[in-house]
Design a protein around this motif. Structure first.
Motif, short mmCIF file in Angstrom:
data_model
loop_
_atom_site.label_atom_id
_atom_site.label_comp_id
_atom_site.label_asym_id
_atom_site.label_seq_id
_atom_site.Cartn_x
_atom_site.Cartn_y
_atom_site.Cartn_z
N HIS A 273 0.85 -1.20 0.00
CA HIS A 273 0.00 0.00 0.00
C HIS A 273 0.89 1.24 0.00
O HIS A 273 1.75 1.39 0.86
CB HIS A 273 -0.91 0.00 1.22
N HIS A 274 0.62 2.13 -0.98
CA HIS A 274 1.52 3.26 -1.22
C HIS A 274 0.77 4.59 -1.17
O HIS A 274 -0.44 4.62 -1.41
CB HIS A 274 2.17 3.12 -2.60
N PRO A 275 1.49 5.70 -0.96
CA PRO A 275 0.84 7.00 -1.11
C PRO A 275 0.40 7.20 -2.56
O PRO A 275 1.08 6.71 -3.46
CB PRO A 275 1.94 8.01 -0.76
N ASN A 276 -0.71 7.89 -2.78
CA ASN A 276 -1.14 8.15 -4.16
C ASN A 276 -0.35 9.32 -4.75
O ASN A 276 0.42 9.98 -4.06
CB ASN A 276 -2.66 8.37 -4.23
N THR B 275 9.00 8.06 5.93
CA THR B 275 9.20 6.76 6.58
C THR B 275 8.80 5.63 5.61
O THR B 275 9.50 4.63 5.49
CB THR B 275 8.38 6.68 7.88
N HIS B 276 7.71 5.83 4.89
CA HIS B 276 7.34 4.86 3.86
C HIS B 276 8.46 4.74 2.81
O HIS B 276 8.80 3.65 2.37
CB HIS B 276 6.02 5.25 3.20
N LEU B 277 9.02 5.88 2.40
CA LEU B 277 10.09 5.85 1.40
C LEU B 277 11.27 5.02 1.90
O LEU B 277 11.94 4.35 1.11
CB LEU B 277 10.58 7.27 1.09
N PHE C 209 11.08 2.35 3.36
CA PHE C 209 10.74 0.96 3.10
C PHE C 209 10.62 0.64 1.62
O PHE C 209 10.64 -0.52 1.23
CB PHE C 209 9.36 0.62 3.71
N CYS C 210 10.37 1.66 0.78
CA CYS C 210 9.80 1.39 -0.54
C CYS C 210 10.62 1.98 -1.69
O CYS C 210 10.60 3.19 -1.94
CB CYS C 210 8.37 1.95 -0.59
N ALA C 211 11.33 1.12 -2.42
CA ALA C 211 12.15 1.57 -3.55
C ALA C 211 11.29 2.17 -4.66
O ALA C 211 11.68 3.15 -5.29
CB ALA C 211 12.97 0.41 -4.09
N ASP C 212 10.09 1.61 -4.90
CA ASP C 212 9.23 2.14 -5.95
C ASP C 212 8.88 3.60 -5.68
O ASP C 212 8.92 4.44 -6.57
CB ASP C 212 7.91 1.35 -6.03
N CYS C 213 8.50 3.88 -4.45
CA CYS C 213 8.09 5.25 -4.14
C CYS C 213 9.30 6.20 -4.06
O CYS C 213 9.16 7.38 -4.35
CB CYS C 213 7.25 5.30 -2.87
N ARG C 214 10.47 5.67 -3.72
CA ARG C 214 11.67 6.52 -3.81
C ARG C 214 11.87 6.94 -5.26
O ARG C 214 12.21 8.09 -5.55
CB ARG C 214 12.91 5.76 -3.32
#
Ligand SMILES: [Zn+2]
Lengths: 184, 216
Positions: free
Chosen positions: B6-9, B31-33, B35-40
């Motif tokens: 689940h990601h930020p829109n 903080t999500h970033l 964890f998340c290479a896609d959102c980076r």
């Protein structure tokens, strides 16, 4: 910085990193400080604040030049993120939560943006063209996102269009721009 | 580590990238970033857009004295900030979060049986709050509604609600008016970072009794 005979902004930053080259820094300052000031003025800062943030941003560029990674980002993008963070430091007196440098070392395999055959500077130029080519309503919400210090729900009010429309325009704009940035 | 599901829109990530999110919300995103290479990657693209827009702004001339003022400062030694001590229980959490923790130990306080929390010294509008919430296994938090935006990122364990299951790194944004009832699994606790813009509204008699105590 598009003059083909002069060094690119990215090269200037690398000169600063390698030899603390003040002439290179002066050139970079001459180009970016007035743009950072304009960015701050667009966001509602007064002239003194805008000067202050432009100075602080450029001082950070001087000091952190060695951490600039030309393969990952172009100069304008790197400087934009510094200016964004300094603006929040100075105007909101808060530290903006960003990716941590410490964490960065643990993620060496983050994919570079798009394909590496076109340089980051070239991609920046394509991106500017793509923004210019967006339908006017999409370009407007994208610009307002970056140049208005207020949530999208208030952009909705400023433009007199429903929030759902603001969001869908942003989504459409990002879909188009991602194509230029090498995705989809 | 498994990638978050689940990601930020796009709107939230664009607001983050342009510096347009309140500190507490920006912290849940960064903080999500962690964890998340896609959102980076998505964030880097949006920052690139910021760079392109900065580059094409019409310049606003600096004061005549600006260059001399900055040239005089180039030899100044920068102030070096030392990294804060990371609490032991936060060792596995993203480094994006740890500078915003209140100190080398986390002063957990009980909210209700099975739920503990720590308020973080982080900015958020409309009398909202930003906190770590630790929920015991097999616990239902109670149906609650939202009077403002809420952004949550899971740090450890997970929970389920009508929208699905949320595990480490998963990001959830709830808008005004949404109601949900998170439940933790029988086998593990859950620690989340939650930023809420204004107090939550609980439904039901018990919830109303608890509300003043919870301060939620
Ligand atoms: Zn993500």
């Amino acid at each position: 910085m598009s003059d083909r005979d002069s060094p690119t902004a990215s090269q200037l930053i690398q000169c600063i990193a390698q030899t603390e080259d003040r002439a290179a820094f002066r050139q970079l300052f001459g180009y970016f400080a007035p743009r950072i000031k304009a960015y701050l003025l667009r966001l509602g800062a007064n002239a003194a604040q805008a000067e202050d943030v432009a100075q602080e941003t450029m001082l950070t560029v001087w000091r952190k030049a060695a951490s600039f990674e030309p393969a990952k980002a172009d100069a304008a993008t790197w400087i934009f993120t510094i200016a964004r963070n300094r603006r929040i430091d100075v105007l909101r007196r808060e530290r903006y939560p960003t990716l941590s440098d410490e964490g960065q070392d643990q993620r060496p395999d983050d994919a570079p943006l798009a394909d590496e055959t076109i340089g980051v500077t070239e991609r920046q130029r394509l991106l500017q063209k793509a923004v210019a080519a967006l339908p006017a309503d999409q370009a407007e919400v994208v610009r307002l996102s970056f140049f208005e210090d207020r949530p999208h729900s208030e952009i909705e009010r400023a433009l007199g269009i429903p929030l759902g429309t603001v969001k869908s325009r942003l989504r459409l704009a990002m879909t188009r721009l991602r194509k230029v940035m090498g995705e989809e | 580590m498994a990638m978050p599901k689940h990601h930020p829109n796009d709107e939230t990530l664009l607001a983050y990238s342009s510096g347009n999110l309140a500190q507490g919300f920006a912290l849940t995103v960064s903080t999500h970033l962690g964890f998340c290479a896609d959102c980076r990657h998505r964030t880097a693209e949006m920052e690139q857009l910021g760079g392109a827009l900065l580059d094409e702004l019409s310049p606003a001339p600096m004061d005549d004295a600006a260059w001399n003022a900055i040239a005089a400062r180039l030899d100044e030694a920068p102030t070096v900030s030392t990294a804060p001590t990371v609490p032991q229980e936060a060792a596995a959490w993203p480094r994006e979060l740890t500078p915003y923790l209140p100190g080398p130990t986390l002063p957990w306080r009980a909210l209700v049986p099975g739920v503990r929390h720590v308020t973080l010294p982080v900015g958020i509008p409309k009398r909202g709050n930003v906190r770590l919430v630790r929920i015991a296994p097999d616990k239902a938090v109670g149906v609650h509604g939202h009077t403002g935006r809420e952004m949550t990122v899971v740090l450890e364990g997970g929970f389920s609600d009508v929208l699905g299951h949320y595990g480490p790194g998963d990001f959830m944004e709830l808008d005004e008016g949404v109601e949900h009832e998170p439940v933790t699994p029988p086998s593990s606790h859950c620690i989340c970072l939650i930023a809420v813009e204004s107090p939550l509204r609980f439904r039901g008699f018990l919830a109303r009794l608890l509300q003043p105590i919870l301060g939620l």
